[in-house]
Each structure stands twice: as C-alpha cells, then as structure tokens.
Write an enzyme that holds these catalytic residues in place. Structure first.
Site, PDB file in Angstrom:
ATOM      1  N   GLY A  39      35.418 -21.981   9.996  1.00 29.19           N
ATOM      2  CA  GLY A  39      34.355 -20.994  10.024  1.00 29.19           C
ATOM      3  C   GLY A  39      32.990 -21.583  10.331  1.00 29.19           C
ATOM      4  N   CYS A  72      38.355 -19.642  -0.018  1.00 31.89           N
ATOM      5  CA  CYS A  72      38.082 -18.368   0.657  1.00 31.89           C
ATOM      6  C   CYS A  72      39.330 -17.511   0.793  1.00 31.89           C
ATOM      7  CB  CYS A  72      37.455 -18.619   2.019  1.00 31.89           C
ATOM      8  SG  CYS A  72      38.555 -19.336   3.251  1.00 31.89           S
ATOM      9  N   LYS A 113      44.026 -26.457  16.619  1.00 22.74           N
ATOM     10  CA  LYS A 113      42.627 -26.066  16.736  1.00 22.74           C
ATOM     11  C   LYS A 113      41.832 -27.028  17.612  1.00 22.74           C
ATOM     12  CE  LYS A 113      42.065 -23.475  12.425  1.00 22.74           C
ATOM     13  NZ  LYS A 113      41.352 -23.410  11.133  1.00 22.74           N
TER      14      LYS A 113
END
Length: 261
Positions: A39, A193, A84
C-alpha cells in the site's frame, strides 16, 4: 546530461526553484531501495519513477492478490498471482523507460538485511510488520544509509527520516528508530490491516509523502523529517509534526546502558 525527451518529461522539475537542472541530475544519478511493494510502496514507486530516479530497487516476496487492489495502485486485475516485484518493474517501464529497476523477490530478515540495503543511496521502508522495520532501521544505521520509514493504520499514519550516523546541530547524534520506538510491541498486540482494514486513499497519501521525503534527501531542499515524526489522522484530517531526539541509552549510537526501572 539529458536527452530532449527527458528535458520535456522533467520540464516542471527543471523550472522548479531548488530543484532545477542540478537537482534533476542528482535524481538521475540516485539509487533508491524501496522495501515493500504494498500500500505504501506502490505510490512511492510510482512517484519516484515519475521523478526520474535513476535506479529503483524493489524488495518484496509476495504475489499480487485481489484484496491488494483496493490500495496497491501499481497492479491490475490481470496481474493477480504474479510476483509483485515483476509487476512493479513492468509498471515503472511503462511510466518512465529512463528508470532502471532491480527487482528483489526476497523476504527481508535480520540475517540478510545488511546485504540488501548496502550500496543504495537512500532506503525507503514501507513494510507492514515491526520485525522488518526494526531490522531495516538497524541495518541502515550500520551501513550508513539514509532511511525514510512510514507506517499506516486503519485511519492514521506516520512518517519520519533517519540519519543517525550523522551529528545534529546540537552536537549529539541524530536519533535512531530505537530512540523513537525503543522496542517493538509484543506479538499480537497490534492487529494488522487484514484484521482492522485500511483506507486505500490514505496509503496513497502517505506513500506520496514518502516519495517527497526521498526526493528531498536526494536533492536537498527545505527541512527534512530528521528528528521529526509526521502524524496523520484521516478521521479529523489533521497533520501534526512532533519532534524527538537522541536517546543516550539507545543500543545503536547510545553512550550509556539502559537500566531496568
């Protein structure tokens, strides 16, 4: 130093006071290591690439998942399941072909972190766990690497810059991460989170601020966040900056041994 295409691409930097041609040359020559392509790392990578940082190292051992896409704006639906770091490298290539990307598909640990951060001009840590944050901050101290580090909660975030291997104007060393947070919280006391949620746009704000601090460290304009902690409260839309200093009992550059109370 710049091709005609680069002059047009970076035109708004080249006319910007305190950046200009010399600052853009510093950006082009800089090597920045980004730890975590999540994020915070996603917008951070985008803005560093757009700014023309010469080489970006991107460290992450995860693959893109559907739940990432609410906040990790480097990735798209078609990339679910891919590593990623490879997706991030492809995104940078689309955005700015003048930026070299070094993908590092690796989980940072206390055992490998010094080798990971060594040799980079600036390190930016957007990792999502305390073990990595402490390992990275310790390694950057020993390797004498400037560190921009941030953390995010459900509706809040924080950001600071660390240069504890240098002296402050007061004659004492600059503070370490352990001067600010001496010990990580006990395992399980701070939910992640996945348990509490996180506001996607807040990750974008904080990641962009990380990029601003990295660019500041390279170019050298304004007042950095060394010795200052920026706190963001998205519920009240409040930004506050608090100062913190060197703790002589910290285990990295302290001069005394802390005693139990």
């Amino acid at each position: 130093m710049f091709s005609s295409e680069e002059i047009e691409r970076y035109a708004r930097h080249l006319v910007l006071r305190d950046v200009g041609g010399p600052g853009q040359q510093k950006l082009k020559a800089a090597r920045v290591l980004v730890i975590g392509a999540g994020g915070l790392g996603a917008p951070l990578v985008q803005y560093l690439a757009a700014a023309g940082v010469g080489e970006l190292g991107i460290v992450d051992d995860d693959c893109v998942s559907l739940s990432n896409l609410q906040r990790q704006v480097l990735f798209g639906t078609a990339e679910i399941g891919r590593e990623k770091v490879d997706c991030a490298a492809a995104a940078v290539a689309r955005l700015n072909p003048h930026v070299k990307v070094t993908p590092v598909a690796l989980r940072v640990t206390a055992q490998n972190v010094r080798d990971v951060v060594a040799g980079w001009d600036v390190v930016a840590d957007g990792s999502d766990n305390f073990a990595t944050r402490y390992a990275v901050s310790d390694a950057c101290f020993y390797e004498r690497r400037p560190l921009v580090t941030a953390a995010i909660g459900a509706f809040d975030g924080s950001l600071t810059t660390l240069r504890p291997f240098e002296m402050a104007a007061s004659g004492t060393p600059n503070p370490t991460y352990r001067c600010l947070f001496p010990e990580p919280p006990p395992p399980g006391t701070v939910p992640d989170c996945a348990q509490t949620g996180v506001l996607g746009a807040l990750a974008g704000v904080l990641g962009a601020l990380m990029a601003l601090e990295v660019i500041r460290e390279i170019v050298g304009f304004g007042e950095s966040l060394v010795g200052r902690l920026l706190l963001i409260d998205a519920l009240s839309m409040r930004f506050e900056c608090v100062t913190y200093g060197w703790d002589e009992a910290n285990p990295l550059n302290g001069t005394v041994t802390a005693t139990a109370g």
